[in-house]
Design a protein around this motif. Structure first.
Motif, PDB file in Angstrom:
ATOM      1  N   GLU A 121      51.179  33.153  34.684  1.00 51.36           N
ATOM      2  CA  GLU A 121      49.914  32.988  35.418  1.00 51.36           C
ATOM      3  C   GLU A 121      50.135  33.102  36.924  1.00 51.36           C
ATOM      4  O   GLU A 121      49.339  33.733  37.637  1.00 51.36           O
ATOM      5  N   ASN A 122      51.217  32.524  37.420  1.00 48.88           N
ATOM      6  CA  ASN A 122      51.462  32.527  38.863  1.00 48.88           C
ATOM      7  C   ASN A 122      51.988  33.861  39.372  1.00 48.88           C
ATOM      8  O   ASN A 122      51.806  34.187  40.551  1.00 48.88           O
ATOM      9  N   LEU A 123      52.619  34.652  38.508  1.00 49.37           N
ATOM     10  CA  LEU A 123      52.994  36.013  38.914  1.00 49.37           C
ATOM     11  C   LEU A 123      51.742  36.864  39.028  1.00 49.37           C
ATOM     12  O   LEU A 123      51.586  37.647  39.972  1.00 49.37           O
ATOM     13  N   SER A 124      50.811  36.703  38.090  1.00 50.54           N
ATOM     14  CA  SER A 124      49.558  37.469  38.112  1.00 50.54           C
ATOM     15  C   SER A 124      48.683  37.090  39.300  1.00 50.54           C
ATOM     16  O   SER A 124      48.035  37.944  39.908  1.00 50.54           O
ATOM     17  N   SER A 125      48.676  35.791  39.650  1.00 50.51           N
ATOM     18  CA  SER A 125      47.804  35.334  40.751  1.00 50.51           C
ATOM     19  C   SER A 125      48.400  35.610  42.129  1.00 50.51           C
ATOM     20  O   SER A 125      47.713  35.491  43.140  1.00 50.51           O
TER      21      SER A 125
ATOM     22  N   LYS B 170      49.046  41.108  32.989  1.00 47.90           N
ATOM     23  CA  LYS B 170      48.567  41.948  34.098  1.00 47.90           C
ATOM     24  C   LYS B 170      49.706  42.763  34.703  1.00 47.90           C
ATOM     25  O   LYS B 170      50.841  42.314  34.748  1.00 47.90           O
ATOM     26  N   PRO B 171      49.403  43.980  35.197  1.00 47.24           N
ATOM     27  CA  PRO B 171      50.462  44.833  35.746  1.00 47.24           C
ATOM     28  C   PRO B 171      51.039  44.267  37.041  1.00 47.24           C
ATOM     29  O   PRO B 171      50.400  43.484  37.738  1.00 47.24           O
ATOM     30  N   VAL B 172      52.264  44.702  37.352  1.00 51.33           N
ATOM     31  CA  VAL B 172      52.911  44.334  38.612  1.00 51.33           C
ATOM     32  C   VAL B 172      53.106  45.602  39.430  1.00 51.33           C
ATOM     33  O   VAL B 172      52.949  46.713  38.933  1.00 51.33           O
ATOM     34  N   ASP B 173      53.455  45.434  40.723  1.00 49.46           N
ATOM     35  CA  ASP B 173      53.662  46.598  41.601  1.00 49.46           C
ATOM     36  C   ASP B 173      54.938  47.348  41.258  1.00 49.46           C
ATOM     37  O   ASP B 173      54.971  48.566  41.220  1.00 49.46           O
TER      38      ASP B 173
END
Length: 588
Positions: free
Chosen positions: A78-82, A101-104
């Motif tokens: 959750e905190n990586l997505s936010s 959710k995707p990351v950069d």
């Protein structure tokens, strides 16, 4: 990502440490990053490496793998997505799932070992339409740059490993039938045609089906004298049903088909759950020894009732090792690796990875040989320690483990000799203090496909391997119970119980469907029978190149270091490696 210099004699694991400083700017320049590793122990090490390289990452990066508490994993996702977390160091625990959710940016530590796994991980970034996926590959030793080049070629040609479905997994079917019996029950005449319609059980025989019904009701032919195996009763209407509350409760507590080695919970002595470690790792630690889990340095206070009680500590610590060990090289990647290596010294080779590795590859050609696609390289090296035999099939660690035992067995038939063995994804080593009776004349006999599986069975203890595999099958089928209310049986106890049942079944019911399944899974999964046969077909068609040397070559050196790693501490290993490198520089 390229190191600053090429090491002529590479070895696995050390190079990544030097590249940690180059990974930091990539993370800082991205909003969110996943750093993928292949093993849980590697993820723990890289989490510490990144913190040491850039202490300001404290609170901004986290670690994610299956042995960490589930609540903590959810918080991390959750905190990586936010955006609260800058990066997560992860195993394959984050490379699946469409709801994440995707990351950069994605960073892969070491080789992904397979094309499908590489694409899956790369696709975690740019996971939206019209976006590009961005992935950085960080080699853990120089030769992995050739694997990166091979990966690129495989992706360009859209070659992805097939997923072969497993069939006739009777332990899973027995658990499914037991689950139905714990519920409303089932009628065999209605259930049988439904199961036969599935791909996995379309080839199941009537005899095997009846064996499973007998197993559920009376424990089967060999175990019918033991009432604890009478789990399912047949009521007046012919419905198979569990009527015992105790049996139903134990089934619910032990459902699931993923069997790992016994896991011990890790808790703070003051309270608070951290995660899990495998029993075989923790059994080697003494009181006050330190290990790393979830990015923390922990000190063992005591072990009680399958729980490790710890307190926080500082200083050097062991990274947990897991029997899930190392991922083997896939068949497709092995093919492209041989292809890239074959043309590595071609002046027209344009790949920057091969250009960068030119000094190493030229040194291999000078000291020995670089095998072409239609060649099979064998190196014999004599030094102060003794006699070393190296072979390079490029078929992955699991296949090489079987091949090493097979070749050792065939050589021992020529003359009495004992070996120690080591292997990596590129090849394997047989080492002896006696001269190895191998030459160009008998080499073809050693590498023949004739009597292949007969010699494999003779070279390994297939019955022991099947007995160990049976432990998992016995747990899944409910023959051996792992979890009881308030306690979990140890790995040693499970293995002992399963081994005893396996011996009884082998002696009194050798055609038992679960015994046959354990042998089938050993040959298909552990011995890689099909891949082994294909490898020997290719070797038979190849020109065998036998080379002699007085010192280790760039291809043999990492295998030798892997064998030393099993017996030496990290400090002793480093000094030993430096000695070997100095010796190699003196000998031309």
């Amino acid at each position: 990502m390229f190191p600053d210099e090429v090491e002529i004699l590479p070895w696995a694991g050390h190079l990544g440490h030097k590249l940690a400083d180059k990974v930091v700017p990539i993370i800082l320049n991205s909003q969110s990053t996943i750093v993928f590793t292949n093993t849980r122990s590697q993820s723990e090490m890289w989490y510490q490496l990144l913190l040491n390289a850039y202490p300001d990452f404290a609170g901004q990066i986290a670690i994610h793998h299956s042995s960490i508490d589930a609540h903590l994993r959810i918080w991390i996702e959750e905190n990586l997505s936010s955006g609260k977390l800058k990066a997560v160091v992860s195993t394959s625990s984050l490379d699946l799932g469409i709801d994440f959710k995707p990351v950069d940016t994605v960073i892969q530590i070491g080789s992904a070992k397979g094309v499908a796994r590489f694409l899956q991980r790369a696709g975690r970034s740019g996971h939206s339409p019209f976006e590009l996926s961005k992935i950085y590959c960080v080699p853990t030793h120089s030769l992995e740059l050739i694997e990166v080049s091979a990966l690129k070629e495989a992706v360009k040609n859209n070659v992805i490993e097939p997923r072969d479905p497993q069939v006739l997994c009777f332990d899973v079917l027995v658990q499914f039938m037991m689950t139905l019996a714990v519920g409303d029950g089932f009628r065999p005449e209605e259930m049988y045609p439904r199961i036969k319609e599935t791909f996995a059980f379309r080839d199941m025989t009537d005899e095997e089906w009846q064996g499973m019904l007998d197993f559920l009701t009376i424990g089967g032919k060999a175990l019918k004298s033991y009432e604890e195996f009478y789990k399912v009763v047949i009521d007046e209407e012919g419905i198979y049903k569990v009527t015992s509350r105790k049996i139903a409760m134990l089934h619910r507590m032990n459902m699931g088909v993923i069997v790992s080695d016994a896991m011990l919970k890790v808790k703070f002595i003051s309270g608070g759950y951290i995660g899990m470690v495998e029993e075989y790792f923790i059994s080697r630690l003494k009181k006050e020894d330190k290990f790393i889990l979830a990015g923390r340095v922990l000190e063992v206070a005591m072990i009680k009732d399958m729980t490790v009680f710890v307190r926080t500590a500082k200083g050097k610590a062991f990274a947990p090792s897991y029997l899930g060990g190392r991922l083997p090289l896939s068949t497709n990647l092995g093919h492209y690796l041989r292809e890239k290596l074959s043309g590595a010294l071609n002046p027209k080779a344009s790949e920057k990875e091969l250009k960068f590795l030119h000094p190493l590859l030229a040194n291999q050609e000078e000291r020995s040989h670089i095998p072409h696609e239609d060649e099979f390289l064998v190196e014999m090296i004599k030094n102060r320690e003794g006699y070393h035999l190296f072979m390079y099939p490029f078929e992955g660690r699991l296949v090489h483990e079987v091949m090493a035992a097979l070749v050792a067995y065939r050589i021992s038939k020529l003359a009495p000799i004992s070996f120690s063995m080591a292997m990596n994804d590129y090849g394997f080593e047989l080492f002896s203090d006696k001269e190895i009776p191998l030459n160009e004349e008998n080499l073809h006999r050693i590498l023949t496909r004739e009597n292949l599986m007969t010699d494999v069975i003779s070279s390994i203890n297939s019955a022991e391997m099947a007995r160990r595999k049976f432990r998992d099958i016995a747990v899944i089928s409910g023959m051996v119970v792992q979890n009881f209310p308030g306690k979990q049986r140890s790995n040693k106890s499970l293995q002992s119980s399963a081994g005893l049942i396996f011996k009884v079944l082998e002696d009194y019911d050798p055609n038992n469907f679960l015994v046959r399944q354990s042998y089938t899974e050993v040959f298909n999964a552990q011995l890689q029978e099909q891949r082994l046969v294909e490898a020997f077909k290719r070797i038979e068609k190849s020109k065998i190149i036998l080379k002699f040397a007085n010192t280790f070559t760039p291809l043999s050196f990492p295998i030798k270091v892997d064998s030393l790693r099993q017996t030496l501490s990290s400090e002793d290993l480093d000094s030993r490696i430096q000695k070997l490198i100095q010796q190699a520089k003196k000998v031309k």
